[in-house]
Design a protein around this motif. Structure first.
Motif, short mmCIF file in Angstrom:
data_model
loop_
_atom_site.label_atom_id
_atom_site.label_comp_id
_atom_site.label_asym_id
_atom_site.label_seq_id
_atom_site.Cartn_x
_atom_site.Cartn_y
_atom_site.Cartn_z
N GLN A 129 0.81 -1.21 0.00
CA GLN A 129 0.00 0.00 0.00
C GLN A 129 0.85 1.26 0.00
N ALA A 130 0.40 2.26 -0.74
CA ALA A 130 1.03 3.58 -0.76
C ALA A 130 -0.07 4.58 -1.04
N ASN A 131 0.08 5.78 -0.47
CA ASN A 131 -0.92 6.80 -0.72
C ASN A 131 -0.51 7.56 -1.97
N ALA A 132 -0.85 7.03 -3.14
CA ALA A 132 -0.44 7.62 -4.41
C ALA A 132 -1.68 7.90 -5.24
N PRO A 133 -1.64 8.92 -6.08
CA PRO A 133 -2.80 9.17 -6.94
C PRO A 133 -3.00 7.98 -7.88
#
Ligand code: HEC
Ligand code: HEC
Length: 147
Positions: A129-133
């Motif tokens: 998981q990563a907070n990426a667009p």
């Protein structure tokens, strides 16, 4: 004789160079592949780091995202290092969540003691998981948000 040939060749060179120059002139400025002018310093795209901590599921059936790094764990036809922590036989002592029972059902619905072949390649469904667009935009909403 030799002199004539040389003169001929240089005339050819000069005319082709001129022709090339004319073409370059008429097709406008040179376009670089990296967008932006050559002297510009372009910034690299932001790298989105993997995030720790369990994230909320976006819909009920979503395979949970992997809240830890995972690239170092070998997973191939014979070896699955994820099971070293998540299989029901070891999860307790490893302090890891146990695979849910759906992972021990084969395609005929038989209960197995070892993880089902259909669930062997964890990263088919579970991703880091990563907070990426999002790469492709979407306006997904889970069904309970539509009620
Ligand atoms: C060294 C032990 C260990 C290994 C190996 C391991 N995990 Fe985990 N995993 C954990 C622990 C501990 C947690 C709980 C982390 C937390 O609660 O923040 C976890 C959480 C998870 C979760 C989230 C579960 C949920 O309900 O939110 C998933 C999915 C997961 N791991 C998948 C994997 C996959 C896929 C692999 C192999 C690539 C793997 N894990 C390898 C220890 C491990
Ligand atoms: C075919 C897709 C798929 C595969 C392959 C798969 N999972 Fe899952 N996993 C899910 C789904 C969907 C859920 C949530 C619903 C459920 O529990 O069945 C889940 C839930 C989990 C959970 C949370 C269990 C809980 O009760 O909170 C863990 C941990 C997990 N998987 C780890 C793994 C590991 C490790 C592997 C590889 C051995 C794996 N999964 C393979 C789809 C998959």
């Amino acid at each position: 004789m030799k002199l004539q040939v040389l003169v001929g060749i240089s005339a050819l060179v000069v005319s082709t160079t001129l022709a090339g120059f004319a073409i370059a002139q008429s097709s406008g400025s040179v376009q670089s592949l990296r967008s932006g002018d050559l002297p510009d310093t372009l910034r690299a795209e932001q790298v989105h780091k993997q995030m720790e901590g369990r994230m909320k599921r976006n819909y009920r059936q979503q395979p949970p995202l992997i809240p830890h790094s995972s690239s170092q764990y070998q997973m191939d036809k014979r070896t699955n290092q994820c099971l070293g922590c998540h299989d029901w036989t070891v999860a307790g002592e490893r302090g890891a969540p146990t695979l849910s029972m759906t992972h021990y059902l084969d395609r005929e619905g038989n209960q197995l003691d070892t993880v089902a072949g259909t669930r062997w390649f964890c990263n088919q469904c579970h991703v880091p998981q990563a907070n990426a667009p999002e790469l492709v935009g979407n306006d997904f909403q889970p069904s309970n948000a539509l009620r």
